[in-house]
Design a protein around this motif. Structure first.
Motif, PDB file in Angstrom:
ATOM      1  N   ASP A 168      30.544  36.852  41.082  1.00 29.11           N
ATOM      2  CA  ASP A 168      30.702  37.189  39.900  1.00 29.11           C
ATOM      3  C   ASP A 168      31.226  36.664  38.382  1.00 29.11           C
ATOM      4  O   ASP A 168      31.812  35.445  39.175  1.00 29.11           O
ATOM      5  CB  ASP A 168      31.171  38.948  40.077  1.00 29.11           C
ATOM      6  CG  ASP A 168      33.069  38.619  39.377  1.00 29.11           C
ATOM      7  OD1 ASP A 168      33.279  39.145  38.833  1.00 29.11           O
ATOM      8  OD2 ASP A 168      33.528  37.399  40.135  1.00 29.11           O
TER       9      ASP A 168
ATOM     10  N   ARG B 203      33.806  36.278  36.261  1.00 23.60           N
ATOM     11  CA  ARG B 203      35.318  35.696  36.528  1.00 23.60           C
ATOM     12  C   ARG B 203      36.005  34.727  37.454  1.00 23.60           C
ATOM     13  O   ARG B 203      36.251  34.347  37.184  1.00 23.60           O
ATOM     14  CB  ARG B 203      36.159  37.197  36.446  1.00 23.60           C
ATOM     15  CG  ARG B 203      37.378  36.834  36.658  1.00 23.60           C
ATOM     16  CD  ARG B 203      38.221  36.307  35.366  1.00 23.60           C
ATOM     17  NE  ARG B 203      38.366  36.840  34.031  1.00 23.60           N
ATOM     18  CZ  ARG B 203      39.536  37.623  34.106  1.00 23.60           C
ATOM     19  NH1 ARG B 203      40.598  37.884  34.556  1.00 23.60           N
ATOM     20  NH2 ARG B 203      39.376  38.379  33.025  1.00 23.60           N
TER      21      ARG B 203
ATOM     22  N   SER C 179      35.216  36.922  30.181  1.00 27.55           N
ATOM     23  CA  SER C 179      34.472  37.108  31.231  1.00 27.55           C
ATOM     24  C   SER C 179      34.338  38.504  31.797  1.00 27.55           C
ATOM     25  O   SER C 179      33.059  39.016  31.705  1.00 27.55           O
ATOM     26  CB  SER C 179      34.426  36.224  32.631  1.00 27.55           C
ATOM     27  OG  SER C 179      35.568  36.234  33.095  1.00 27.55           O
ATOM     28  N   ASN C 180      35.036  39.503  31.595  1.00 21.89           N
ATOM     29  CA  ASN C 180      35.599  40.234  32.375  1.00 21.89           C
ATOM     30  C   ASN C 180      35.105  41.568  31.337  1.00 21.89           C
ATOM     31  O   ASN C 180      34.641  43.207  31.598  1.00 21.89           O
ATOM     32  CB  ASN C 180      36.541  40.956  33.257  1.00 21.89           C
ATOM     33  CG  ASN C 180      37.744  40.954  32.779  1.00 21.89           C
ATOM     34  OD1 ASN C 180      38.274  40.007  31.470  1.00 21.89           O
ATOM     35  ND2 ASN C 180      38.519  41.334  33.386  1.00 21.89           N
TER      36      ASN C 180
ATOM     37  N   THR D 200      31.364  43.046  36.305  1.00 26.30           N
ATOM     38  CA  THR D 200      31.537  42.360  36.532  1.00 26.30           C
ATOM     39  C   THR D 200      32.994  42.886  38.030  1.00 26.30           C
ATOM     40  O   THR D 200      32.807  44.184  37.309  1.00 26.30           O
ATOM     41  CB  THR D 200      32.699  41.181  36.337  1.00 26.30           C
ATOM     42  OG1 THR D 200      33.782  42.040  35.985  1.00 26.30           O
ATOM     43  CG2 THR D 200      32.471  40.094  35.306  1.00 26.30           C
TER      44      THR D 200
END
Length: 204
Positions: free
Chosen positions: A116, A118, A165-166, A171
């Motif tokens: 994913d 992260r 990122s999340n 994610t």
């Protein structure tokens, strides 16, 4: 005097690490969903924070080297030394992140690794800075420091991507604990334990 200062720093760091361990293991309550395994957060998050901090040090040193290499060579060499030291320490703590994360994921998700956003961006960050250290170790010639500085700056650009990122993508990794959506946050006792461990790891 210098030896005394070093001894006191070591003693303070050992005390904070022990105190942080006590707070994480014996004071912080269990997580309602994860049970005991959640306590990895008290080592996983501080190691990520310290890694990000030292990659920022490496970024500042790299920029300083490129800015000063022609006009102030002594300053440039000092900045380059900071860039290298920041990258070395950052890689160590990023390695801790990539070790504690799968240990946590195996119990929480049932798998060691998932590609994913992260996890993947963190792995890319680690690989960039390992490449930086390999370049510093094995490359030669007058352009090595310049190439390393450029690579150091490029690697630091991944840090905000890892952090966000999340927030940007869905994610497997949990949503932001602090500053996330409704229902995010931690028990105040957990927060105190986390902050003690962040201070301890930073002193280390």
């Amino acid at each position: 005097m210098k030896k005394l200062a070093i001894a006191l720093s070591i003693a303070l760091t050992v005390f904070l690490l022990a105190w942080g361990f006590y707070q994480a293991i014996y004071v912080a309550p269990l997580d309602a969903m994860q049970g005991e395994i959640f306590r990895i957060i008290f080592y996983h998050v501080p190691s990520a924070s310290v890694a990000f901090l030292f990659f920022a040090v490496s970024l500042a040193g790299s920029i300083g080297y490129l800015a000063c290499r022609r006009n102030r060579p002594e300053w440039a060499q000092a900045a380059d030394a900071w860039a290298l030291a920041g990258a070395e320490v950052g890689v160590v703590f990023c390695s801790v992140v990539l070790t504690t994360g799968p240990l946590w994921g195996r119990r929480a998700w049932g798998i060691w690794w998932t590609w994913d956003a992260r996890l993947t961006t963190t792995l890319v960050l680690w690989l960039i800075y390992v490449s930086y250290l390999l370049l510093r170790r094995f490359a030669a010639g007058p352009q090595m420091q310049t190439l390393a500085a450029v690579l150091g700056i490029f690697g630091a650009l991944d840090v905000p991507i890892v952090y966000m990122s999340n927030r940007w993508w869905r994610t497997q990794h949990p949503a932001p604990v602090f500053g996330g959506g409704e229902g995010s946050g931690m028990d105040p006792v957990m927060v105190h334990a986390l902050l003690w461990n962040m201070l301890a790891w930073l002193c280390w």
